[in-house]
Motif scaffolding. Structure first.
Motif, short mmCIF file in Angstrom:
data_model
loop_
_atom_site.label_atom_id
_atom_site.label_comp_id
_atom_site.label_asym_id
_atom_site.label_seq_id
_atom_site.Cartn_x
_atom_site.Cartn_y
_atom_site.Cartn_z
N UNK A 9 90.65 -24.55 -14.38
CA UNK A 9 90.85 -25.17 -13.23
C UNK A 9 91.94 -26.21 -13.63
N UNK A 10 93.00 -26.32 -12.42
CA UNK A 10 93.88 -27.37 -12.85
C UNK A 10 94.13 -27.92 -11.53
N UNK A 11 93.87 -29.45 -11.74
CA UNK A 11 94.01 -30.29 -10.30
C UNK A 11 95.38 -31.11 -10.66
N UNK A 12 95.60 -31.31 -9.35
CA UNK A 12 96.72 -32.23 -9.24
C UNK A 12 98.09 -31.80 -9.98
N UNK A 79 94.35 -37.80 -16.63
CA UNK A 79 95.66 -38.76 -16.71
C UNK A 79 95.23 -39.95 -15.94
N UNK A 80 96.05 -40.78 -15.84
CA UNK A 80 95.49 -42.43 -15.48
C UNK A 80 95.41 -42.24 -13.97
N UNK A 118 102.71 -34.75 -6.04
CA UNK A 118 103.21 -35.75 -5.35
C UNK A 118 103.81 -36.87 -5.89
N UNK A 119 103.55 -36.83 -7.16
CA UNK A 119 104.44 -38.24 -7.80
C UNK A 119 104.21 -38.17 -9.15
N UNK A 120 104.92 -38.96 -9.78
CA UNK A 120 104.96 -39.10 -11.51
C UNK A 120 104.09 -39.94 -12.07
N UNK A 121 102.97 -40.33 -11.26
CA UNK A 121 101.99 -41.24 -11.66
C UNK A 121 101.14 -40.96 -12.84
N UNK A 122 101.04 -39.37 -12.93
CA UNK A 122 100.16 -38.94 -14.34
C UNK A 122 100.87 -39.30 -15.30
N UNK A 123 101.97 -39.51 -15.46
CA UNK A 123 102.62 -39.82 -16.78
C UNK A 123 102.26 -40.89 -17.68
N UNK A 144 87.17 -41.86 -25.96
CA UNK A 144 88.04 -42.70 -26.42
C UNK A 144 89.08 -42.13 -27.13
N UNK A 145 89.46 -40.82 -27.10
CA UNK A 145 90.61 -40.32 -27.77
C UNK A 145 91.83 -40.15 -26.69
N UNK A 146 92.79 -40.41 -27.00
CA UNK A 146 93.88 -40.53 -26.18
C UNK A 146 95.27 -39.63 -26.55
N UNK A 147 96.15 -39.37 -25.73
CA UNK A 147 97.23 -38.65 -26.35
C UNK A 147 98.48 -39.12 -25.11
#
Length: 270
Positions: A9-12, A79-80, A118-123, A144-147
């Motif tokens: 499933x992919x959102x956004x 994403x953020x 809709x936007x570039x906010x997920x970057x 706690x793991x990020x990339x």
């Protein structure tokens, strides 16, 4: 080996500029359930860079330890702005049948047309949310793991005049643009520091000549004095949301100035 059962499933060139890497995490202390997450590696330790149309595929590998062994790991990526991406086969990673330490892997796909509508906010900085299940029915949750998942950037270069006499001024122009996921186009990226670099013909080392700032539409311009044959390019180090990029070198042939013509001088008439 065990794989997820739910549907996805992919959102956004030479002296290339490289972005920061997401290194494997150091060994962590075991959680309350006795499960220890040893490492999380996304995309081989490199940022995931996404443009406007091309589908991007990348791997995730999680290594965990428990006395009874780990049999499955759920690892969605967030994403953020709360977009989420699951593995291509579902939510679960594919785990090796080993214990007490197990490595689980999964392939992920990001289609910018479908995910970022809709936007570039997920970057920016994404999280790996882990749900780790051990064979003794205990489990551990960690996030706690990020990339980094970054907007792709482009950089052009054109040096002139070509050829040029030694000691004359060379003007180098280009443009810095980056992916805009709202319009599915590359747009100018202004106000950014960009390095004008030179690589002498026959060398593999780039030297920064000067630093310039991108202007309207991402335009960049720099000047330098012609010294020897070589390649000029612009290089951008990237930001927290945009990937690093460098232009291909533009070769300039530098020629020695001609000696002034000397007219023949006649001696006195005899």
């Amino acid at each position: 080996m065990r794989t997820g059962i739910r549907r996805a499933v992919i959102v956004g060139a030479v002296c290339a500029l490289t972005g920061g890497a997401f290194a494997a995490a150091p060994v962590q202390a075991a959680g309350a359930a006795g499960i220890r997450v040893d490492s999380v590696v996304v995309n081989g330790g490199k940022p995931v860079v996404v443009g406007t149309h091309a589908v991007v595929k990348f791997p995730v590998a999680v290594t965990a330890t428990h006395a009874s062994g780990v049999y499955q790991i759920n690892a969605p990526l967030f994403s953020p702005s709360y977009a989420v991406v699951y593995t291509d086969l579902g939510q679960m990673l594919d785990c090796a049948d080993t214990k007490p330490t197990t490595t689980c892997t999964g392939a992920y796909t990001v289609d910018p047309i479908k995910v970022f509508t809709q936007s570039s906010a997920p970057a920016g900085t994404w999280k790996v949310h882990l749900h780790v299940d051990a064979w003794d029915a205990t489990y551990e949750n960690q996030d706690k793991y990020t990339f980094k998942l970054l907007r792709a950037a482009r950089l052009t270069v054109d040096a002139a005049p070509e050829p040029v006499k030694k000691g004359r001024t060379i003007t180098v122009k280009g443009a810095l643009t980056r992916a805009d996921w709202a319009t599915d186009e590359y747009v100018g990226f202004s106000g950014q520091k960009v390095s004008l670099q030179f690589r002498k013909s026959g060398s593999s080392t780039c030297t920064t000549v000067r630093t310039v700032t991108s202007g309207s539409g991402g335009a960049v311009t720099g000047t330098t004095t012609a010294g020897s044959d070589g390649y000029y390019r612009f290089a951008f180090a990237g930001t927290g949301t945009t990937a690093a990029v460098s232009a291909s070198g533009d070769f300039v042939d530098v020629r020695q100035p001609r000696a002034a013509d000397v007219s023949g001088i006649r001696g006195p008439a005899g």
